[in-house]
Every structure is written in structure tokens, then in C-alpha cells.
Design an enzyme around this catalytic site. Sequence first.
Site, PDB file in Angstrom:
ATOM      1  N   SER A 179       9.855   8.798  49.041  1.00  0.00           N
ATOM      2  CA  SER A 179      10.223   7.566  49.742  1.00  0.00           C
ATOM      3  C   SER A 179       9.272   7.311  50.904  1.00  0.00           C
ATOM      4  O   SER A 179       8.449   8.156  51.259  1.00  0.00           O
ATOM      5  CB  SER A 179      11.638   7.694  50.288  1.00  0.00           C
ATOM      6  OG  SER A 179      11.621   8.593  51.384  1.00  0.00           O
ATOM      7  N   LYS A 180       9.439   6.143  51.505  1.00  0.00           N
ATOM      8  CA  LYS A 180       8.621   5.757  52.651  1.00  0.00           C
ATOM      9  C   LYS A 180       8.795   6.789  53.769  1.00  0.00           C
ATOM     10  O   LYS A 180       7.849   7.146  54.464  1.00  0.00           O
ATOM     11  CB  LYS A 180       9.090   4.374  53.102  1.00  0.00           C
ATOM     12  CG  LYS A 180       8.303   3.809  54.240  1.00  0.00           C
ATOM     13  CD  LYS A 180       8.818   2.441  54.627  1.00  0.00           C
ATOM     14  CE  LYS A 180       8.414   2.135  56.051  1.00  0.00           C
ATOM     15  NZ  LYS A 180       8.987   0.940  56.591  1.00  0.00           N
TER      16      LYS A 180
END
Length: 510
Positions: free
Chosen positions: A262-263
Site C-alpha cells: 500500500s501507499k
Amino acid sequence: MKSAIRVRFAPSPTGPLHMGGVRTALYNYLFAKKNNGTFILRIEDTDQSRLVTEAEKYIIDALKWCGIEPEEGVGFGDGEFGSYKQSERTALYRKYADTLIESGNAYYAFDSAEELDAKRSDAEKEGERFQYDESTRMSMKNSLSLDKEEVDRHIENGNFVIRFKMPANEEIVFDDVVRDNVIYKSSDLDDKILLKADGFPTYHLANVVDDHHMKISHVIRGEEWLPSTPLHVVLYKAFGWDQPIFAHLPLILKPGGKGKLSKRDGAKHGFPVFPLDWKDPDSAEISPGYKEAGFIPEAFLNILALLGWHSSEDKEVFTLEELVKEFELERVVKSGARFDFEKAKWLNQQHLMSTEDSLLAAELRNLLLEEQKDYNLEYCEKVVSMMKERVFFLKEIPSEASYLFGDIESYDEKMVRKKFKAENEALYHEFIEDINTLENFNAGSIEAAVKSFIERKEIGFGAILPIIRLCVSGTVQGPSVFDIMELLGKSEVISRMSKGIEYFSENLVN
Ligand code: GLU
């Protein structure tokens, strides 16, 4: 001539493209190129509430930077099947939603959000989960349960959605190139909304209608869309259309191997998860991109290619052209692919090493100009050939070899104290005089001069070489000292040597 293979990358412009999205685009591109097919970009912007205006341009820019440009699509020229932007095709979706109503495969529904919420919470109280489906639809407000007059009134008010009438108790079976035979039970699926109250289609309807109309032969997309596929399969059937061949790509996993990348993982471990820098339009916060981190586009693609696919040999470094040649959808794996940033850096270095020096030199020259340092291409090319295997990124060179672009910023004092011997000062000066007499000041002649000097003086390399290095570059690390000296030129080397010896003897003698 083009083959009948047509694939599409169909992102929703709800934010920047994650590297997982670029991988999907890349696999579509590779598959199309390998098979002489067509690669299309379709913008799926039907969820108007989640639209981020800057995202569409970002997607186009990212594909351009990577060098995987679609032949048809938004930003790349309309082909035969445009528009390639779903918000410009709403009439088509409406027409097809109507045909499903006519054929009895869909119906109007009028339940308000509050009514649906009430149903959900009632079910929760019983420890169950409410699903709008065959078992509940006749107790809801829709064109199947209400009488015609009421239905007409609702439709006239314009307050309706159109839902798909999911068949009861059917086995939905489809082939997936990556996952083989996939089976779902229709009783597990709900009557999904196809057309929303705002008149826009949902992803499912627009996706199927467009894939059919754009003659898409293979749907290659992320694994997160696998649960939507049985609905798509029954939709194709309801329309009487052939379905495309599906291939669902595995997840890209966190560096630790557990869960989807994920980011936040990027921020936590300090690596980019986006192709280009992304400035959040609301917070103005910038999320870093691979481009700005210094990655070569081809290296970035190489990294992505290996996340879920491998070649028939154990090869890891690929140009885009080689990827096109070797890519096979059948070699995409089912299991998630762990992302490893160290490997990404290593791959960038491999690509750096195989890029022509003249190209890198031009880039280096520009980087230096940004720092108001003007070095000609010939000089930059020599630096690049000396330095490229010693860095992961080209942009590290100006700081990593700062001594080639100006005065020495600092000396490795610990090393000087270890290597500099006050009693050898005369010897150091003699060496300076020696090289001052060299006519051709090049790496070969300098090396020969050093060798003859140590033989004459009956000393080891260790007595003089580290001092030369420290004087000309400030450090004992780096490329061949003879190359550095050639590049700096005789007078600069003599001046650095004299200055260094003086400074060491005055300040750094133990
Ligand atoms: N719009 C979907 C996305 O954002 C497309 C999924 C598909 O390729 O069908 O990824």
C-alpha cells in the site's frame, strides 16, 4: 496487419496510478505487442463521486514516461471505438440496461438508502447478512414486487436504479489463464446495481458493454476484480455476447510478504509506490514517484514485469523489447509477488550500466547545470563511464563524485590520520615533482609513474596510493585513482596534491 488481439488498461481516475496499476498496464502492453495486437486506454470515470480531476492526466503522463503507450484511447488518439472515456458514453449504457429489462434480466428498484439500511440492520440483529437477491427481492420495492401503476409512477419521478436479476442456483464457471477453472455459485451473488440513480452506470455494466463494443479479446486485470467476474460472465450471457478470455494478475505484496503493498508501506520503508510524483490536490502533500527517485523507465518496467511473471530461463534483467519477446500470459503466477526495493535499485543499476554513456552524459550534464555547474559532454561522458557501476542512480553521481565537479568538500580525516606519515613528507613532494614531469598525463602513464616511483623508493603501494587518493578526492573510495587523475588534469592534480599534503601535515598528524 494487426491481429484480433485487443486488450485494454481501464483505470478509474480516482487518484494516482499505483505501481500495481502500471504493472497491469505493462502486462496488457506486453501481451498486445507480443501478439501483434492492440493496446487501449479506457478511462472508467463512472463513479462521479470519487473523481479526481488531476488523475486522468497523471495516468496518461505515467504511461508516456514508462514508454508503454496505447494505440487507442484517451490522450492517445481515438480509434474506431471511441470515445474511450466512459462518462461520454452514458447513453449507450442506458440503452443496454433497458435491453436487459426487456429481456427480463434486470429490473427497476426504488428502495431508498434508509430502507436498505433498515434491512441491513434488521438482518444484523438476527446475526445474518442482508443480500438483495432471489430470496429477498420480492419483499423489496421494485418493478418485480410492485404493481404496474406504482412502478410507472416511480419511473416517472426518475427515482430508480436498475438491478441485475441474478439467476438462482446456477454454477458460474469460467476459465482464467492464471487461475484455470474458476467456479462461483450464483446464490452467493446479489442483484448488483447496473445503473445508478444519477443515470451513470456502475463499473460492471459499463465495463462489460465497453469490452464488448471495443472488441476486447482478453481482459487482463488485477486479482481484486476476480469476485466481479462471475457477474460479468452472466451479464455477457444475458446480452448474448461472447465473453473475453480472463487473466487475473496476482497481488503485489508488502516487502515482508504479508498483505497487499500500500501507499503507507512506501512511506514506512522509504520507497515510492507511484510512477511519478503525485501532489494531492487537497492536502498538497507530495507522494514520491519512481521517475523523481531517479529510476530509468525501462528499469521500473523490468521491476514490475518480475512481480508476478518470470521468464523460462532464470533471467532477470530485461529491456522492454526483450520483455515483449519473452512475455507469456501463461507464465504469470497465481501467488502474490513480494516487492523488494533493494532488488529494484539493483535492477536500476543494471540498466544504468547497459545504457550508452553518451545518453547518460547528456542527463548528467543537465543535472549539473541545475546546480549551476557547467561541464561539457566529453567530461560528463568520462565521469559516467567511471561512476555508473558505483551508484544505483545517475543522480547520485554529482554528490558521490563531488570532487570531480569542484573543490574537495571535506577529507576523510580518520583515514588521513591513519595513512599520512609526517616523516614521509619529502617523499610525497618528490612524487609530486615526478608526475609534474609527465608529458602525457593519462591513466596509463600515471600508473606507470607510480609503479616506477615505488620501485625506486622501495616502498609499497600502501605508502603512497592512499595519500594520492585522499589528496585528489578526499576519500579512499571511488573509481580508479588513475582515471580520476587523468580526468582532473595535471595542474589540478599537482595543486590538490600540494594543498592536501600541506593541510594534512598542519592539521591531521597524530
Ligand atoms: N476501472 C477498474 C479499475 O480501476 C478496471 C478493472 C478492469 O480492468 O476491469 O481498475
